[in-house]
Design a protein around this motif. Structure first.
Motif, mmCIF file in Angstrom:
data_model
loop_
_atom_site.group_PDB
_atom_site.id
_atom_site.type_symbol
_atom_site.label_atom_id
_atom_site.label_comp_id
_atom_site.label_asym_id
_atom_site.label_seq_id
_atom_site.Cartn_x
_atom_site.Cartn_y
_atom_site.Cartn_z
ATOM 1 N N THR A 90 0.826 -1.205 0.000
ATOM 2 C CA THR A 90 0.000 0.000 0.000
ATOM 3 C C THR A 90 0.866 1.263 0.000
ATOM 4 O O THR A 90 0.597 2.233 -0.726
ATOM 5 N N GLN A 91 1.926 1.252 0.802
ATOM 6 C CA GLN A 91 2.824 2.401 0.843
ATOM 7 C C GLN A 91 3.513 2.607 -0.496
ATOM 8 O O GLN A 91 3.631 3.737 -0.993
ATOM 9 N N GLN A 92 3.986 1.477 -1.079
ATOM 10 C CA GLN A 92 4.644 1.598 -2.387
ATOM 11 C C GLN A 92 3.665 2.103 -3.441
ATOM 12 O O GLN A 92 4.006 2.944 -4.281
ATOM 13 N N ALA A 93 2.455 1.603 -3.389
ATOM 14 C CA ALA A 93 1.463 2.077 -4.358
ATOM 15 C C ALA A 93 1.153 3.550 -4.139
ATOM 16 O O ALA A 93 0.985 4.321 -5.111
ATOM 17 N N GLN A 94 1.075 3.956 -2.840
ATOM 18 C CA GLN A 94 0.827 5.373 -2.565
ATOM 19 C C GLN A 94 1.963 6.243 -3.083
ATOM 20 O O GLN A 94 1.741 7.334 -3.619
ATOM 21 N N GLN A 95 3.206 5.775 -2.935
ATOM 22 C CA GLN A 95 4.346 6.536 -3.443
ATOM 23 C C GLN A 95 4.278 6.665 -4.964
ATOM 24 O O GLN A 95 4.472 7.752 -5.531
ATOM 25 N N VAL A 96 4.000 5.524 -5.645
ATOM 26 C CA VAL A 96 3.933 5.558 -7.109
ATOM 27 C C VAL A 96 2.797 6.469 -7.558
ATOM 28 O O VAL A 96 2.951 7.306 -8.467
ATOM 29 N N VAL A 97 1.651 6.332 -6.902
ATOM 30 C CA VAL A 97 0.513 7.173 -7.278
ATOM 31 C C VAL A 97 0.810 8.644 -6.980
ATOM 32 O O VAL A 97 0.435 9.545 -7.740
ATOM 33 N N GLY A 98 1.554 8.917 -5.861
ATOM 34 C CA GLY A 98 1.912 10.303 -5.548
ATOM 35 C C GLY A 98 2.835 10.899 -6.587
ATOM 36 O O GLY A 98 2.675 12.067 -6.990
ATOM 37 N N ASP A 99 3.801 10.121 -7.072
ATOM 38 C CA ASP A 99 4.701 10.611 -8.115
ATOM 39 C C ASP A 99 3.929 10.942 -9.388
ATOM 40 O O ASP A 99 4.094 12.013 -9.993
#
Length: 455
Positions: free
Chosen positions: A379-388
């Motif tokens: 979830t954190q990795q997905a949030q980071q990718v989505v944030g970028d």
């Protein structure tokens, strides 16, 4: 004994007649001639006398011959009689001698047999005495053994009686303990539901506590009772046509009641059922007994409606997702199995999964925590990718908005902020750094996925 003379009937004064001669006849019609008959009669008399004499001589000779023959026969008979008597006496003497010899032999054998019988009787008496002694000894021994067995049997009977009494007392105690356990289980599960209702704020708290205690087997007797009740109800619904039985019993009852009522009116003028069977007051259920049931049903219905609305309007997203999962699973199961089968599986699962989880709580919680950690990481990795991607998209949207605003002649707030912030910076260097950060984050996400797959 008749003689030949008696048979011929010869007499001195009667003419010679034979037994078979026809009687003499006399011609009475014509008188005889006197002259000629005299000479004839003389001649006839002479001949007659001569014949008579010859006949008497023949008779005498015959009698003599018969007498001689009879004497000879009598002599022979006497001689034969004497010979037969002599032979009989000889045979009788021989038989007597043989009988005497046989009697002697028999007497000798009888004596020998008597001696043998005496010997056998003596031996038998001796054997009988020995047998009597042996029997008496065995009888004494058997009596002693019987007394020993009787005493042992009495002891074992006493022990068995004591064991039976102890077992009866133990069974009685077990029954009392079982009744106490059943009473305590139902009282405990009711008490927990009431406490949960008093302490919790949600209306379904006491029902959740009740179901949890049942399905987790915290009170085994109550859980076993409700599980048996549920299985029995499912089997009854599956294999017994309850509405059919109800309506069948109803029409039979109504028919019997009507027949008896009409029979009474026809026979006596008054109905039997309405006069003698009908109670004075009909059976009714007091309102005090129905009010708690209605109140409980009302509270349960409102609680279910409230919880359903909470799930629908997603007050708790996790609960809504769980409801979605179970609804989807049941939807798919309804395509495969029937409602009865699904109810049976649900009942078995409801009473099997909670105790299984309670026994293996440590392992299951560890696996759930591990899966939660992996999910949090993804979830954190997905949030980071989505944030970028959202940052880049926002920058592009600001640029497009500023260009559109310049062409239209409208100042859009925040559209020129990135340009003013990056006046001193080189545009190529900033773009290069942003691309590097995004590439690193993508590589980190891919590596995390690989680690999850390895695990």
């Amino acid at each position: 004994m008749a003689t030949i003379r008696d048979e011929i009937h010869i007499s001195e004064n009667s003419p010679l007649t034979m037994p078979n001669d026809p009687p003499a006849t006399t011609n009475l019609g014509a008188p005889a001639a006197v002259g000629s008959s005299t000479s004839a009669d003389a001649q006839y008399n002479a001949e007659y006398n001569q014949a008579k004499r010859d006949a008497n001589a023949a008779v005498n000779n015959a009698e003599a011959a018969v007498s001689d023959t009879a004497n000879a026969a009598q002599a022979k008979a006497t001689q034969a009689k004497d010979q037969a008597a002599a032979q009989a006496n000889q045979v009788a003497g021989q038989a007597k001698d043989a009988a005497n010899q046989t009697a002697d032999v028999t007497a000798q054998k009888v004596g020998q047999a008597q001696e043998k019988v005496s010997q056998v009787a003596g031996q038998a008496q001796q054997a009988a005495g020995e047998a009597a002694n042996t029997v008496e000894a065995y009888a004494s021994k058997a009596h002693a053994q019987v007394q020993g067995y009787a005493s042992v049997a009495q002891e074992k009977a006493a022990q068995a009686a004591e064991i039976a009494r102890q077992q009866a007392a133990y069974a009685q105690q077990r029954v009392a303990d079982g009744a106490a356990v059943v009473q305590n289980d139902f009282a405990g599960i009711t008490r927990n539901a009431q406490q949960a209702d008093q302490q919790a704020s949600t209306p379904l708290a006491k029902y959740n506590s009740f179901v949890y205690d049942l399905c987790s087997w915290n009170y085994p007797t109550a859980s076993a009772f409700f599980l048996t009740l549920g299985l029995s109800g499912l089997v009854l619904i599956k294999f017994v046509n309850i509405p059919k039985l109800v309506f069948r019993g109803a029409w039979i009852l109504f028919l019997i009641s009507a027949i008896i009522e009409y029979a009474g009116k026809i026979l006596t003028g008054t109905g039997f059922v309405s006069t003698y069977v009908k109670p004075r007051t009909f059976v009714t259920i007091p309102r005090e007994q129905l009010d708690p049931v209605f109140d409980e049903c009302h509270a349960l219905t409102n609680s279910i409606l409230s919880e359903f609305q909470r799930l629908v309007f997603a007050e708790n997203v996790a609960h809504t997702l769980v409801a979605f999962t179970f609804s989807f699973i049941f939807y798919q199961l309804f395509k495969i199995v029937s409602l009865w089968t699904l109810s049976l599986l649900t009942l078995i699962a409801a009473f099997s999964i909670p105790p299984f989880y309670a026994r293996n709580k440590t392992q299951i919680d560890a696996q759930l925590n591990r899966l939660n950690a992996i999910g949090s990481k993804y979830t954190q990795q997905a949030q980071q990718v989505v944030g970028d991607y959202s940052h880049v998209a926002a920058e592009k949207a600001r640029g497009v908005a500023s260009v559109v605003g310049e062409k239209v002649g409208v100042q859009i707030p925040g559209a020129n902020a990135p340009k003013q912030a990056d006046v001193s910076a080189k545009p190529g260097v900033a773009a290069t750094e942003t691309t590097k950060v995004q590439a690193e984050r993508r590589e980190g996400a891919v590596e995390g996925v690989r680690e999850a797959l390895r695990a």
